[in-house]
Scaffold this motif. Structure first.
Motif, short mmCIF file in Angstrom:
data_model
loop_
_atom_site.label_atom_id
_atom_site.label_comp_id
_atom_site.label_asym_id
_atom_site.label_seq_id
_atom_site.Cartn_x
_atom_site.Cartn_y
_atom_site.Cartn_z
N ARG A 34 42.65 41.05 32.25
CA ARG A 34 41.69 40.55 31.25
C ARG A 34 41.91 41.15 29.87
O ARG A 34 41.88 40.43 28.87
CB ARG A 34 40.26 40.80 31.72
CG ARG A 34 39.23 40.35 30.70
CD ARG A 34 37.77 40.58 31.11
NE ARG A 34 37.56 41.84 31.77
CZ ARG A 34 36.98 41.97 32.96
NH1 ARG A 34 36.56 40.91 33.61
NH2 ARG A 34 36.82 43.15 33.50
N ASP A 35 42.11 42.45 29.78
CA ASP A 35 42.23 43.06 28.45
C ASP A 35 43.45 42.59 27.68
O ASP A 35 43.51 42.70 26.46
CB ASP A 35 42.17 44.59 28.52
CG ASP A 35 43.35 45.24 29.22
OD1 ASP A 35 44.15 44.52 29.87
OD2 ASP A 35 43.47 46.47 29.13
N HIS A 37 44.15 39.46 27.45
CA HIS A 37 43.69 38.22 26.82
C HIS A 37 42.57 38.45 25.81
O HIS A 37 42.53 37.78 24.78
CB HIS A 37 43.22 37.22 27.88
CG HIS A 37 44.35 36.53 28.56
ND1 HIS A 37 44.82 35.32 28.13
CD2 HIS A 37 45.10 36.88 29.62
CE1 HIS A 37 45.83 34.94 28.91
NE2 HIS A 37 46.03 35.88 29.82
N ASP A 38 41.65 39.35 26.10
CA ASP A 38 40.52 39.53 25.18
C ASP A 38 40.71 40.71 24.24
O ASP A 38 39.86 40.97 23.40
CB ASP A 38 39.20 39.64 25.95
CG ASP A 38 39.08 40.88 26.81
OD1 ASP A 38 39.86 41.84 26.64
OD2 ASP A 38 38.19 40.89 27.69
N SER A 40 40.41 43.83 24.60
CA SER A 40 39.30 44.79 24.65
C SER A 40 39.78 46.25 24.70
O SER A 40 38.98 47.15 24.50
CB SER A 40 38.40 44.50 25.85
OG SER A 40 39.13 44.60 27.06
N THR A 125 40.79 32.74 26.70
CA THR A 125 40.47 34.15 26.88
C THR A 125 39.89 34.45 28.26
O THR A 125 39.77 35.60 28.63
CB THR A 125 39.50 34.65 25.79
OG1 THR A 125 38.33 33.84 25.82
CG2 THR A 125 40.15 34.60 24.42
#
Length: 152
Positions: A34-35, A37-38, A40, A125
């Motif tokens: 995930r990180d 794509h976003d 974070s 995202t």
């Protein structure tokens, strides 16, 4: 002779990469991906970078076992996986995501198509509705973009 093992493994890895990226990284291991794509992560390293270790373990194991057994086919299967991983690192992390500024102003249609396809992948995202899960194989529509002057 070894090349007849290494090259097919390298090519097969593209298909495996697509499957793993779509169903594992965008599936049950989305927590690690995930990180990427976003964005974070506040560090240069992302949780997504653990995939390098995860994918290196079988390659290292195959090379070790193959070497212990007298450099049999297992060694060369592991080497093919490792060479694919090196190519992935160079193209994905260094070229596409510019972790090291390199080939920023390339005019090569193939490299531009890889970059565009990956950008399309990152426009999503979330873990669903993704596209372009491969790495070296570029959907034809992105490749054609850079040969058609009207689309620039």
């Amino acid at each position: 002779m070894e090349f007849l093992i290494i090259l097919p493994v390298f090519l097969i890895m593209e298909g495996l990469t697509w499957v793993i990226h779509k169903y594992v990284m965008h599936g049950f291991l989305w927590v690690l991906h995930r990180d990427h794509h976003d964005h974070s992560s506040e560090n240069h390293l992302e949780r997504n970078d653990y995939f390098f270790v995860i994918f290196a373990i079988p390659a290292i194991a195959l090379m070790y076992i193959g070497a212990v057994q007298g450099y049999n086919y297992l060694f060369y299967v592991g080497l093919g996986i490792t060479i694919y991983g090196m190519a992935y690192f160079f193209v994905h992390d260094i070229f596409i995501h510019q972790r090291i500024g390199f080939l920023k102003k390339t005019k090569n249609p193939y490299l531009l198509a890889i970059r565009r396809a990956h950008k399309q992948h990152h426009k999503h995202t979330g873990k669903n509705d993704g596209e372009c899960f491969g790495f070296l194989w570029v959907p034809v529509k992105y490749f054609k973009m850079y040969f058609n002057k009207d689309n620039k």
